[in-house]
Write a protein that holds these residues in place. Structure first.
Motif, PDB file in Angstrom:
ATOM      1  N   THR A 239       0.838  -1.202   0.000  1.00 37.80           N
ATOM      2  CA  THR A 239       0.000   0.000   0.000  1.00 37.80           C
ATOM      3  C   THR A 239       0.871   1.250   0.000  1.00 37.80           C
ATOM      4  O   THR A 239       0.592   2.221  -0.719  1.00 37.80           O
TER       5      THR A 239
ATOM      6  N   ASP B 104       8.173   6.387  -2.098  1.00 33.39           N
ATOM      7  CA  ASP B 104       8.893   7.484  -2.765  1.00 33.39           C
ATOM      8  C   ASP B 104       9.059   8.674  -1.823  1.00 33.39           C
ATOM      9  O   ASP B 104      10.079   9.360  -1.862  1.00 33.39           O
ATOM     10  N   ALA B 105       8.041   8.894  -0.976  1.00 34.81           N
ATOM     11  CA  ALA B 105       8.151   9.998  -0.018  1.00 34.81           C
ATOM     12  C   ALA B 105       9.297   9.739   0.954  1.00 34.81           C
ATOM     13  O   ALA B 105      10.058  10.653   1.277  1.00 34.81           O
ATOM     14  N   LEU B 106       9.440   8.483   1.394  1.00 37.72           N
ATOM     15  CA  LEU B 106      10.582   8.144   2.257  1.00 37.72           C
ATOM     16  C   LEU B 106      11.888   8.477   1.550  1.00 37.72           C
ATOM     17  O   LEU B 106      12.765   9.130   2.106  1.00 37.72           O
ATOM     18  N   ARG B 107      11.990   8.008   0.302  1.00 35.97           N
ATOM     19  CA  ARG B 107      13.232   8.235  -0.446  1.00 35.97           C
ATOM     20  C   ARG B 107      13.473   9.724  -0.621  1.00 35.97           C
ATOM     21  O   ARG B 107      14.600  10.212  -0.473  1.00 35.97           O
TER      22      ARG B 107
ATOM     23  N   THR C 164       0.803   4.110  -3.009  1.00 39.20           N
ATOM     24  CA  THR C 164       0.382   5.467  -2.657  1.00 39.20           C
ATOM     25  C   THR C 164       1.580   6.414  -2.542  1.00 39.20           C
ATOM     26  O   THR C 164       1.476   7.467  -1.907  1.00 39.20           O
ATOM     27  N   GLU C 165       2.699   6.033  -3.129  1.00 37.88           N
ATOM     28  CA  GLU C 165       3.902   6.885  -3.202  1.00 37.88           C
ATOM     29  C   GLU C 165       4.547   7.145  -1.848  1.00 37.88           C
ATOM     30  O   GLU C 165       5.401   8.027  -1.740  1.00 37.88           O
ATOM     31  N   GLN C 166       4.153   6.414  -0.796  1.00 38.05           N
ATOM     32  CA  GLN C 166       4.780   6.668   0.510  1.00 38.05           C
ATOM     33  C   GLN C 166       6.223   6.187   0.527  1.00 38.05           C
ATOM     34  O   GLN C 166       7.064   6.742   1.238  1.00 38.05           O
TER      35      GLN C 166
END
Ligand code: ADP
Ligand code: MG
Lengths: 250, 262
Positions: B119, B127-130, B123-125
Protein backbone atom coordinates in the motif's frame (compact mmCIF):
# COMPACT_ATOMS: atom_id res chain seq x y z
CA UNK A 1 29.60 32.43 -15.48
CA UNK A 2 26.52 34.37 -16.41
CA UNK A 3 23.77 32.94 -14.19
CA UNK A 4 24.10 30.80 -11.12
CA UNK A 5 21.91 27.77 -11.74
CA UNK A 6 20.94 25.45 -8.94
CA UNK A 7 19.56 22.87 -11.32
CA UNK A 8 20.65 22.19 -14.89
CA UNK A 9 18.87 19.60 -16.96
CA UNK A 10 20.28 18.60 -20.33
CA UNK A 11 18.66 16.43 -22.92
CA UNK A 12 16.68 14.42 -20.41
CA UNK A 13 14.91 11.46 -21.93
CA UNK A 14 12.59 8.96 -20.35
CA UNK A 15 10.40 6.14 -21.59
CA UNK A 16 7.92 4.47 -19.23
CA UNK A 17 6.00 1.35 -20.20
CA UNK A 18 7.08 1.80 -23.82
CA UNK A 19 5.74 5.36 -23.93
CA UNK A 20 8.18 8.20 -24.64
CA UNK A 21 7.41 10.72 -21.93
CA UNK A 22 10.39 13.05 -21.94
CA UNK A 23 12.11 13.55 -25.29
CA UNK A 24 15.06 15.73 -24.49
CA UNK A 25 14.19 18.25 -21.83
CA UNK A 26 16.59 21.17 -21.33
CA UNK A 27 15.89 23.44 -18.40
CA UNK A 28 17.87 25.67 -16.06
CA UNK A 29 16.61 26.68 -12.66
CA UNK A 30 18.39 29.82 -11.41
CA UNK A 31 19.29 29.81 -7.74
CA UNK A 32 16.81 31.61 -5.53
CA UNK A 33 14.13 31.95 -8.18
CA UNK A 34 10.75 30.38 -8.71
CA UNK A 35 10.14 28.61 -11.97
CA UNK A 36 6.61 27.57 -12.84
CA UNK A 37 6.33 24.51 -15.04
CA UNK A 38 3.16 24.44 -17.07
CA UNK A 39 1.94 21.65 -19.26
CA UNK A 40 -0.97 19.44 -20.13
CA UNK A 41 -2.21 16.89 -17.69
CA UNK A 42 -0.43 13.61 -18.40
CA UNK A 43 2.34 15.51 -20.15
CA UNK A 44 5.08 14.24 -17.87
CA UNK A 45 5.45 17.07 -15.34
CA UNK A 46 5.35 14.80 -12.32
CA UNK A 47 7.71 12.38 -14.01
CA UNK A 48 10.09 15.27 -14.67
CA UNK A 49 10.02 16.41 -11.03
CA UNK A 50 10.76 12.88 -9.82
CA UNK A 51 13.96 12.89 -11.86
CA UNK A 52 15.23 15.93 -10.01
CA UNK A 53 15.53 14.07 -6.71
CA UNK A 54 16.58 10.81 -8.26
CA UNK A 55 13.33 8.93 -7.72
CA UNK A 56 13.54 7.94 -11.38
CA UNK A 57 16.80 7.45 -13.21
CA UNK A 58 17.00 9.11 -16.64
CA UNK A 59 17.15 6.93 -19.72
CA UNK A 60 19.71 9.40 -20.98
CA UNK A 61 20.72 12.98 -20.41
CA UNK A 62 22.18 14.84 -17.51
CA UNK A 63 20.83 16.38 -14.31
CA UNK A 64 23.12 18.63 -12.31
CA UNK A 65 22.15 19.85 -8.86
CA UNK A 66 24.52 22.40 -7.37
CA UNK A 67 27.01 21.39 -10.05
CA UNK A 68 26.85 17.70 -9.11
CA UNK A 69 25.72 15.16 -11.69
CA UNK A 70 23.07 13.10 -9.92
CA UNK A 71 21.87 10.73 -12.61
CA UNK A 72 24.55 8.13 -11.87
CA UNK A 73 24.46 8.33 -8.08
CA UNK A 74 23.40 5.34 -6.01
CA UNK A 75 20.44 5.49 -3.62
CA UNK A 76 22.74 6.17 -0.66
CA UNK A 77 24.83 8.75 -2.54
CA UNK A 78 21.61 10.58 -3.38
CA UNK A 79 20.71 11.10 0.27
CA UNK A 80 22.76 14.30 0.80
CA UNK A 81 21.26 15.75 -2.40
CA UNK A 82 17.75 14.87 -1.24
CA UNK A 83 18.31 16.58 2.11
CA UNK A 84 18.75 19.85 0.24
CA UNK A 85 15.48 19.44 -1.63
CA UNK A 86 11.92 19.27 -0.37
CA UNK A 87 9.23 17.68 -2.46
CA UNK A 88 5.48 18.08 -2.33
CA UNK A 89 3.92 15.09 -4.05
CA UNK A 90 0.85 15.55 -6.18
CA UNK A 91 -1.29 13.45 -3.81
CA UNK A 92 0.63 14.38 -0.68
CA UNK A 93 2.04 10.93 -0.01
CA UNK A 94 1.59 11.30 3.74
CA UNK A 95 2.48 8.26 5.83
CA UNK A 96 -0.94 6.93 6.65
CA UNK A 97 0.20 4.99 9.70
CA UNK A 98 1.15 8.24 11.44
CA UNK A 99 -0.74 11.26 12.72
CA UNK A 100 -0.35 14.63 11.01
CA UNK A 101 2.01 15.62 13.81
CA UNK A 102 4.27 12.61 13.33
CA UNK A 103 4.22 13.08 9.57
CA UNK A 104 5.36 16.66 9.84
CA UNK A 105 7.89 15.80 12.55
CA UNK A 106 9.26 12.87 10.53
CA UNK A 107 12.06 14.72 8.67
CA UNK A 108 13.25 16.34 11.91
CA UNK A 109 13.36 13.05 13.79
CA UNK A 110 15.07 11.28 10.92
CA UNK A 111 17.70 13.98 10.87
CA UNK A 112 18.50 13.40 14.49
CA UNK A 113 16.45 16.03 16.33
CA UNK A 114 15.88 14.55 19.79
CA UNK A 115 14.33 17.42 21.72
CA UNK A 116 10.55 16.95 21.74
CA UNK A 117 10.18 20.60 22.67
CA UNK A 118 12.02 21.79 19.55
CA UNK A 119 10.05 19.31 17.44
CA UNK A 120 6.72 20.51 18.86
CA UNK A 121 7.57 24.13 18.21
CA UNK A 122 8.75 23.56 14.67
CA UNK A 123 5.77 21.37 13.79
CA UNK A 124 3.36 23.95 15.16
CA UNK A 125 5.07 26.69 13.17
CA UNK A 126 5.11 24.63 10.00
CA UNK A 127 1.42 23.74 10.32
CA UNK A 128 0.59 27.37 10.96
CA UNK A 129 2.31 28.36 7.72
CA UNK A 130 -0.09 26.13 5.78
CA UNK A 131 -3.08 27.11 8.02
CA UNK A 132 -3.53 23.67 9.50
CA UNK A 133 -3.14 24.52 13.17
CA UNK A 134 -5.04 22.26 15.54
CA UNK A 135 -5.07 19.25 13.20
CA UNK A 136 -2.01 17.58 14.70
CA UNK A 137 -3.74 14.55 16.14
CA UNK A 138 -5.71 13.56 13.06
CA UNK A 139 -4.77 10.62 10.88
CA UNK A 140 -4.24 11.37 7.17
CA UNK A 141 -7.28 9.30 6.12
CA UNK A 142 -9.46 11.65 8.11
CA UNK A 143 -8.30 14.74 6.22
CA UNK A 144 -9.78 16.19 3.06
CA UNK A 145 -7.63 16.14 -0.06
CA UNK A 146 -6.68 19.78 0.33
CA UNK A 147 -5.75 19.35 3.97
CA UNK A 148 -3.63 16.34 3.15
CA UNK A 149 -1.77 18.35 0.58
CA UNK A 150 -1.13 21.14 3.04
CA UNK A 151 0.08 18.70 5.70
CA UNK A 152 2.44 17.27 3.09
CA UNK A 153 3.64 20.78 2.33
CA UNK A 154 4.28 21.36 6.03
CA UNK A 155 6.37 18.17 6.05
CA UNK A 156 8.28 19.25 2.94
CA UNK A 157 9.26 22.65 4.34
CA UNK A 158 9.92 21.79 7.97
CA UNK A 159 13.58 20.93 7.47
CA UNK A 160 14.13 24.20 5.62
CA UNK A 161 15.39 22.83 2.32
CA UNK A 162 17.14 25.21 -0.02
CA UNK A 163 15.02 24.00 -2.93
CA UNK A 164 11.39 22.92 -3.02
CA UNK A 165 9.59 21.03 -5.78
CA UNK A 166 5.84 21.59 -5.69
CA UNK A 167 3.66 19.21 -7.67
CA UNK A 168 0.37 21.07 -8.16
CA UNK A 169 0.33 22.76 -4.77
CA UNK A 170 -3.00 24.49 -5.26
CA UNK A 171 -4.95 21.84 -7.17
CA UNK A 172 -8.08 20.92 -5.25
CA UNK A 173 -7.83 23.81 -2.80
CA UNK A 174 -10.41 26.52 -2.33
CA UNK A 175 -9.40 29.99 -3.56
CA UNK A 176 -8.65 31.33 -0.10
CA UNK A 177 -6.37 28.48 0.92
CA UNK A 178 -4.80 28.62 -2.55
CA UNK A 179 -3.95 32.20 -1.86
CA UNK A 180 -2.34 31.24 1.45
CA UNK A 181 -0.21 28.66 -0.34
CA UNK A 182 0.77 31.11 -3.07
CA UNK A 183 1.83 33.65 -0.47
CA UNK A 184 3.77 30.97 1.37
CA UNK A 185 5.65 30.00 -1.78
CA UNK A 186 6.48 33.64 -2.39
CA UNK A 187 7.50 34.21 1.22
CA UNK A 188 9.80 31.19 1.31
CA UNK A 189 11.49 32.61 -1.74
CA UNK A 190 11.90 36.19 -0.55
CA UNK A 191 12.72 35.46 3.09
CA UNK A 192 14.65 32.20 2.91
CA UNK A 193 15.97 32.48 -0.66
CA UNK A 194 14.43 29.14 -1.52
CA UNK A 195 14.66 27.97 -5.12
CA UNK A 196 11.37 26.51 -6.30
CA UNK A 197 9.84 24.62 -9.15
CA UNK A 198 6.08 24.81 -9.14
CA UNK A 199 4.14 22.48 -11.38
CA UNK A 200 0.66 23.83 -11.88
CA UNK A 201 -2.31 24.42 -14.18
CA UNK A 202 -3.44 27.31 -12.08
CA UNK A 203 -2.82 30.63 -13.91
CA UNK A 204 -3.66 32.70 -10.82
CA UNK A 205 -0.97 30.86 -8.93
CA UNK A 206 1.42 31.20 -11.85
CA UNK A 207 0.93 34.94 -12.00
CA UNK A 208 1.49 35.23 -8.29
CA UNK A 209 4.59 33.11 -7.76
CA UNK A 210 6.50 32.88 -11.04
CA UNK A 211 9.79 34.56 -11.86
CA UNK A 212 10.22 32.32 -14.87
CA UNK A 213 7.81 30.09 -16.68
CA UNK A 214 8.50 26.96 -18.68
CA UNK A 215 5.97 25.10 -20.78
CA UNK A 216 6.41 21.36 -21.22
CA UNK A 217 4.83 20.07 -24.37
CA UNK A 218 5.22 16.74 -26.11
CA UNK A 219 8.17 15.82 -23.94
CA UNK A 220 10.17 19.01 -24.59
CA UNK A 221 10.34 22.48 -23.17
CA UNK A 222 8.30 24.43 -25.67
CA UNK A 223 8.84 27.82 -24.05
CA UNK A 224 10.87 29.37 -21.28
CA UNK A 225 10.89 32.99 -20.30
CA UNK A 226 9.75 35.49 -17.77
CA UNK A 227 6.14 35.84 -16.74
CA UNK A 228 5.69 38.94 -18.88
CA UNK A 229 7.25 37.20 -21.88
CA UNK A 230 4.66 34.45 -21.40
CA UNK A 231 1.82 36.91 -21.38
CA UNK A 232 3.06 38.89 -24.35
CA UNK A 233 3.73 35.75 -26.40
CA UNK A 234 1.79 35.36 -29.61
CA UNK A 235 2.55 31.64 -29.95
CA UNK A 236 -0.88 29.99 -30.40
CA UNK A 237 0.05 27.04 -28.18
CA UNK A 238 0.87 29.39 -25.32
CA UNK A 239 -2.18 31.57 -25.91
CA UNK A 240 -4.42 28.51 -25.80
CA UNK A 241 -2.83 27.44 -22.56
CA UNK A 242 -3.14 30.82 -20.88
CA UNK A 243 -6.67 31.35 -22.02
CA UNK A 244 -7.72 27.76 -21.39
CA UNK A 245 -8.88 26.87 -24.91
CA UNK A 246 -9.12 23.39 -26.30
CA UNK A 247 -9.47 22.73 -30.01
CA UNK A 248 -12.14 20.13 -29.73
CA UNK A 249 -15.06 20.59 -32.04
CA UNK A 250 -18.39 20.33 -30.29
CA UNK B 1 20.88 -14.03 -25.18
CA UNK B 2 18.69 -16.86 -26.44
CA UNK B 3 18.74 -19.07 -23.40
CA UNK B 4 16.78 -17.02 -20.90
CA UNK B 5 14.08 -16.09 -23.35
CA UNK B 6 13.41 -19.65 -24.39
CA UNK B 7 12.65 -20.46 -20.76
CA UNK B 8 10.43 -17.61 -19.60
CA UNK B 9 9.45 -19.47 -16.43
CA UNK B 10 13.05 -20.18 -15.48
CA UNK B 11 13.95 -16.60 -16.23
CA UNK B 12 11.15 -15.15 -14.13
CA UNK B 13 12.04 -17.54 -11.35
CA UNK B 14 15.71 -16.57 -11.41
CA UNK B 15 14.84 -12.87 -11.48
CA UNK B 16 12.53 -13.34 -8.52
CA UNK B 17 15.10 -15.32 -6.58
CA UNK B 18 17.68 -12.66 -7.38
CA UNK B 19 15.43 -9.89 -6.11
CA UNK B 20 14.70 -11.65 -2.84
CA UNK B 21 18.38 -12.48 -2.35
CA UNK B 22 19.38 -8.91 -3.18
CA UNK B 23 16.91 -7.54 -0.66
CA UNK B 24 18.24 -9.94 1.96
CA UNK B 25 21.79 -8.86 1.14
CA UNK B 26 20.92 -5.17 1.45
CA UNK B 27 19.12 -5.79 4.72
CA UNK B 28 21.95 -7.75 6.31
CA UNK B 29 24.46 -5.14 5.14
CA UNK B 30 22.41 -2.50 6.95
CA UNK B 31 22.04 -4.67 10.05
CA UNK B 32 25.78 -5.28 10.25
CA UNK B 33 26.46 -1.60 9.61
CA UNK B 34 24.30 -0.88 12.65
CA UNK B 35 21.55 0.97 10.79
CA UNK B 36 18.87 -0.46 13.06
CA UNK B 37 16.02 1.69 14.35
CA UNK B 38 15.37 -0.05 17.67
CA UNK B 39 12.14 1.81 18.30
CA UNK B 40 10.68 0.32 15.12
CA UNK B 41 12.10 -3.10 15.98
CA UNK B 42 10.24 -3.03 19.30
CA UNK B 43 7.08 -1.95 17.55
CA UNK B 44 7.41 -4.89 15.15
CA UNK B 45 8.24 -7.38 17.92
CA UNK B 46 5.06 -6.26 19.60
CA UNK B 47 3.07 -6.71 16.42
CA UNK B 48 4.70 -9.92 15.20
CA UNK B 49 5.71 -11.58 18.44
CA UNK B 50 3.03 -10.65 20.92
CA UNK B 51 0.30 -10.41 18.33
CA UNK B 52 0.92 -13.93 17.04
CA UNK B 53 0.89 -15.64 20.42
CA UNK B 54 -2.76 -16.65 20.52
CA UNK B 55 -2.59 -18.17 17.05
CA UNK B 56 0.62 -20.02 17.82
CA UNK B 57 -0.56 -21.34 21.20
CA UNK B 58 -3.78 -22.69 19.74
CA UNK B 59 -1.88 -24.25 16.84
CA UNK B 60 0.64 -25.88 19.16
CA UNK B 61 -1.89 -27.11 21.67
CA UNK B 62 -4.27 -28.72 19.24
CA UNK B 63 -1.52 -30.21 17.11
CA UNK B 64 0.02 -31.71 20.22
CA UNK B 65 -3.37 -32.96 21.35
CA UNK B 66 -4.45 -34.57 18.09
CA UNK B 67 -1.05 -36.02 17.39
CA UNK B 68 -0.99 -37.57 20.85
CA UNK B 69 -4.43 -39.07 20.44
CA UNK B 70 -3.65 -40.54 17.04
CA UNK B 71 -0.27 -41.89 18.13
CA UNK B 72 -1.94 -43.42 21.15
CA UNK B 73 -4.61 -45.14 19.07
CA UNK B 74 -2.00 -46.68 16.81
CA UNK B 75 0.57 -47.53 19.47
CA UNK B 76 -1.73 -48.92 22.13
CA UNK B 77 -2.77 -51.67 19.69
CA UNK B 78 0.89 -52.72 19.82
CA UNK B 79 1.09 -52.25 23.58
CA UNK B 80 3.50 -49.37 23.13
CA UNK B 81 1.47 -46.56 24.61
CA UNK B 82 4.35 -45.47 26.81
CA UNK B 83 6.21 -44.40 23.63
CA UNK B 84 3.59 -41.75 22.92
CA UNK B 85 5.42 -39.05 24.88
CA UNK B 86 8.76 -39.10 23.08
CA UNK B 87 7.21 -39.65 19.64
CA UNK B 88 5.03 -36.61 20.07
CA UNK B 89 7.72 -34.40 21.56
CA UNK B 90 10.38 -35.29 19.01
CA UNK B 91 7.95 -34.83 16.12
CA UNK B 92 6.80 -31.52 17.54
CA UNK B 93 10.32 -30.21 18.07
CA UNK B 94 11.84 -31.38 14.86
CA UNK B 95 9.01 -30.85 12.39
CA UNK B 96 5.51 -29.89 13.42
CA UNK B 97 6.29 -27.07 15.81
CA UNK B 98 8.54 -24.97 13.57
CA UNK B 99 6.63 -25.70 10.36
CA UNK B 100 3.17 -25.01 11.70
CA UNK B 101 4.31 -21.94 13.59
CA UNK B 102 5.96 -20.64 10.43
CA UNK B 103 2.87 -21.32 8.32
CA UNK B 104 0.65 -19.48 10.79
CA UNK B 105 3.08 -16.56 10.99
CA UNK B 106 3.35 -16.47 7.19
CA UNK B 107 -0.43 -16.20 6.97
CA UNK B 108 -0.73 -13.59 9.65
CA UNK B 109 2.45 -11.54 9.57
CA UNK B 110 3.72 -12.13 6.03
CA UNK B 111 0.37 -11.07 4.63
CA UNK B 112 0.25 -7.95 6.80
CA UNK B 113 3.80 -6.96 5.85
CA UNK B 114 3.29 -7.24 2.15
CA UNK B 115 -0.09 -5.49 2.31
CA UNK B 116 1.30 -2.61 4.35
CA UNK B 117 4.45 -2.12 2.31
CA UNK B 118 2.51 -2.70 -0.92
CA UNK B 119 0.00 0.00 0.00
CA UNK B 120 2.85 2.36 0.81
CA UNK B 121 4.35 1.59 -2.58
CA UNK B 122 1.22 2.30 -4.61
CA UNK B 123 0.38 5.47 -2.66
CA UNK B 124 3.90 6.89 -3.20
CA UNK B 125 4.78 6.67 0.51
CA UNK B 126 7.91 4.70 -0.36
CA UNK B 127 8.89 7.48 -2.76
CA UNK B 128 8.15 10.00 -0.02
CA UNK B 129 10.58 8.14 2.26
CA UNK B 130 13.23 8.24 -0.45
CA UNK B 131 12.56 11.90 -1.14
CA UNK B 132 13.10 12.59 2.56
CA UNK B 133 16.50 10.87 2.30
CA UNK B 134 15.35 7.83 4.26
CA UNK B 135 16.30 4.47 2.83
CA UNK B 136 13.15 2.31 2.56
CA UNK B 137 15.08 -0.90 3.23
CA UNK B 138 16.56 0.56 6.40
CA UNK B 139 13.27 2.00 7.51
CA UNK B 140 10.85 -0.78 6.58
CA UNK B 141 12.69 -4.05 6.02
CA UNK B 142 15.46 -3.96 8.63
CA UNK B 143 13.15 -3.58 11.66
CA UNK B 144 10.84 -6.30 10.37
CA UNK B 145 13.71 -8.67 9.68
CA UNK B 146 15.30 -8.13 13.09
CA UNK B 147 11.93 -8.46 14.84
CA UNK B 148 11.14 -11.66 12.95
CA UNK B 149 14.48 -13.24 13.78
CA UNK B 150 13.93 -12.44 17.45
CA UNK B 151 10.27 -13.44 17.56
CA UNK B 152 10.17 -16.64 15.53
CA UNK B 153 12.39 -18.85 17.73
CA UNK B 154 10.42 -17.66 20.76
CA UNK B 155 7.12 -18.37 19.07
CA UNK B 156 8.36 -21.82 18.06
CA UNK B 157 9.37 -22.43 21.67
CA UNK B 158 5.95 -21.36 22.83
CA UNK B 159 4.28 -23.61 20.31
CA UNK B 160 6.35 -26.58 21.55
CA UNK B 161 5.64 -25.80 25.18
CA UNK B 162 1.90 -25.70 24.71
CA UNK B 163 2.00 -28.67 22.35
CA UNK B 164 3.70 -30.79 24.98
CA UNK B 165 1.40 -29.60 27.76
CA UNK B 166 -1.59 -30.52 25.61
CA UNK B 167 0.01 -33.83 24.77
CA UNK B 168 0.47 -34.58 28.47
CA UNK B 169 -3.12 -33.68 29.26
CA UNK B 170 -4.54 -35.81 26.47
CA UNK B 171 -2.27 -38.80 27.13
CA UNK B 172 -2.38 -38.82 30.91
CA UNK B 173 -5.74 -37.33 31.82
CA UNK B 174 -7.82 -38.49 28.90
CA UNK B 175 -6.23 -41.71 27.66
CA UNK B 176 -4.83 -42.95 30.95
CA UNK B 177 -1.19 -43.32 29.95
CA UNK B 178 0.91 -43.54 33.12
CA UNK B 179 2.09 -40.08 34.03
CA UNK B 180 5.51 -41.24 35.18
CA UNK B 181 6.13 -43.28 32.04
CA UNK B 182 5.05 -40.44 29.85
CA UNK B 183 7.31 -37.90 31.46
CA UNK B 184 10.23 -40.25 31.95
CA UNK B 185 10.24 -41.46 28.35
CA UNK B 186 9.67 -38.03 26.93
CA UNK B 187 12.54 -36.64 29.00
CA UNK B 188 14.87 -39.44 27.99
CA UNK B 189 14.24 -39.27 24.28
CA UNK B 190 13.93 -35.53 23.79
CA UNK B 191 17.29 -33.81 23.73
CA UNK B 192 18.52 -30.28 23.81
CA UNK B 193 19.51 -30.63 20.19
CA UNK B 194 15.86 -31.21 19.25
CA UNK B 195 14.99 -27.86 20.75
CA UNK B 196 17.98 -26.24 19.08
CA UNK B 197 16.82 -27.72 15.79
CA UNK B 198 13.34 -26.29 16.30
CA UNK B 199 14.71 -22.84 17.04
CA UNK B 200 17.15 -22.90 14.11
CA UNK B 201 14.34 -23.82 11.78
CA UNK B 202 12.36 -20.96 13.27
CA UNK B 203 15.09 -18.48 12.38
CA UNK B 204 15.41 -19.79 8.83
CA UNK B 205 11.65 -19.63 8.30
CA UNK B 206 11.61 -16.11 9.74
CA UNK B 207 14.12 -15.08 7.10
CA UNK B 208 12.12 -16.73 4.31
CA UNK B 209 8.87 -15.08 5.38
CA UNK B 210 10.23 -11.59 5.94
CA UNK B 211 12.15 -11.26 2.69
CA UNK B 212 9.49 -12.85 0.52
CA UNK B 213 6.80 -10.64 2.07
CA UNK B 214 8.85 -7.45 1.89
CA UNK B 215 9.99 -8.11 -1.66
CA UNK B 216 6.35 -8.62 -2.70
CA UNK B 217 5.39 -5.39 -0.95
CA UNK B 218 8.19 -3.29 -2.42
CA UNK B 219 7.43 -4.51 -5.94
CA UNK B 220 3.69 -3.92 -5.79
CA UNK B 221 2.17 -2.22 -8.81
CA UNK B 222 -1.31 -1.42 -10.06
CA UNK B 223 -3.10 0.01 -7.05
CA UNK B 224 -5.47 -1.93 -4.81
CA UNK B 225 -5.60 -4.93 -7.12
CA UNK B 226 -1.83 -5.15 -7.02
CA UNK B 227 -1.80 -4.99 -3.22
CA UNK B 228 -4.23 -7.92 -3.09
CA UNK B 229 -2.12 -9.87 -5.51
CA UNK B 230 1.17 -9.33 -3.72
CA UNK B 231 -0.40 -10.22 -0.39
CA UNK B 232 -1.72 -13.50 -1.74
CA UNK B 233 1.56 -14.26 -3.43
CA UNK B 234 3.53 -13.46 -0.29
CA UNK B 235 1.52 -16.01 1.69
CA UNK B 236 1.50 -18.69 -0.99
CA UNK B 237 5.15 -18.38 -1.92
CA UNK B 238 6.41 -18.18 1.65
CA UNK B 239 4.25 -21.14 2.72
CA UNK B 240 5.58 -23.24 -0.13
CA UNK B 241 9.14 -22.17 0.60
CA UNK B 242 8.65 -23.15 4.24
CA UNK B 243 7.45 -26.62 3.30
CA UNK B 244 10.11 -27.17 0.66
CA UNK B 245 12.86 -25.56 2.72
CA UNK B 246 11.89 -27.69 5.68
CA UNK B 247 12.75 -30.87 3.80
CA UNK B 248 16.23 -29.65 2.95
CA UNK B 249 16.71 -28.23 6.44
CA UNK B 250 15.77 -31.55 7.97
CA UNK B 251 18.30 -33.36 5.78
CA UNK B 252 21.01 -30.82 6.57
CA UNK B 253 20.29 -30.54 10.28
CA UNK B 254 20.18 -34.31 10.59
CA UNK B 255 23.85 -34.31 9.71
CA UNK B 256 24.60 -31.70 12.38
CA UNK B 257 22.26 -33.18 14.97
CA UNK B 258 21.82 -36.89 14.13
CA UNK B 259 18.53 -38.34 15.37
CA UNK B 260 18.50 -40.73 18.28
CA UNK B 261 22.18 -40.75 19.23
CA UNK B 262 23.04 -39.09 22.52
N1 ADP C 1 5.52 4.65 -13.24
C1 ADP C 1 4.98 4.84 -14.45
N2 ADP C 1 4.93 3.82 -15.32
C2 ADP C 1 4.40 3.99 -16.53
N3 ADP C 1 3.90 5.14 -16.98
C3 ADP C 1 3.91 6.19 -16.17
C4 ADP C 1 4.45 6.10 -14.85
N4 ADP C 1 4.35 7.30 -14.26
C5 ADP C 1 3.75 8.10 -15.17
N5 ADP C 1 3.50 7.45 -16.30
C6 ADP C 1 2.89 8.03 -17.52
O1 ADP C 1 3.63 9.16 -17.83
C7 ADP C 1 2.76 10.15 -18.36
C8 ADP C 1 3.02 11.44 -17.64
O2 ADP C 1 2.57 11.35 -16.33
P1 ADP C 1 2.70 12.53 -15.28
O3 ADP C 1 4.10 12.97 -15.21
O4 ADP C 1 2.07 12.06 -14.02
O5 ADP C 1 1.82 13.67 -15.92
P2 ADP C 1 1.50 15.12 -15.36
O6 ADP C 1 2.11 16.06 -16.32
O7 ADP C 1 0.02 15.24 -15.35
O8 ADP C 1 2.07 15.21 -14.00
C9 ADP C 1 1.36 9.62 -18.24
O9 ADP C 1 0.97 9.16 -19.51
C10 ADP C 1 1.48 8.49 -17.29
O10 ADP C 1 0.56 7.49 -17.62
MG1 MG D 1 1.27 15.28 -12.25
Amino acid sequence: MSVDNLIEVRNLRQTLSGQEILRGVNLDIPRGETVVLLGQSGGGKSVFLRHLIGLIRPLSGSIKIDGEEISRLSERELEPVRRKIGMLFQDGALFDSMTVFDNVAFPLRERGERSEKVIREKVAHSLELVSLQGQEKKMPVNLSGGMRKRAALARAIISEPSCILYDEPTAGLDPIVSDTINRLIRRLQTQLKVTSIVVTHDMISTNYVADHVALLREGRIHFTGTLSALHSSTDPVIRDFIEGRSHEID
Amino acid sequence: MKFPYSFPVTRAFCTYLGQVAFLAGETFTSIFAGRIRWRLVLQQVDEIGFGSQAVVIITGAFTGAVFTAQTFFQFSALNMSSAVGPVVSVALCRELGPVLTALMVAGRVGAAMSAEIGTMKVTEQIDALRALAVNPVDYLVVPRAVAMMISMPLLVGECLFFGIIASYLVAVKLLNVGSVYFIHNMWNFTHGKDIVMAMSKGVVFAILIVFIACQQGLNTKNGAVGVGRSTTEAVVISSLCILIGNFFLTMALNIVFPAGAH
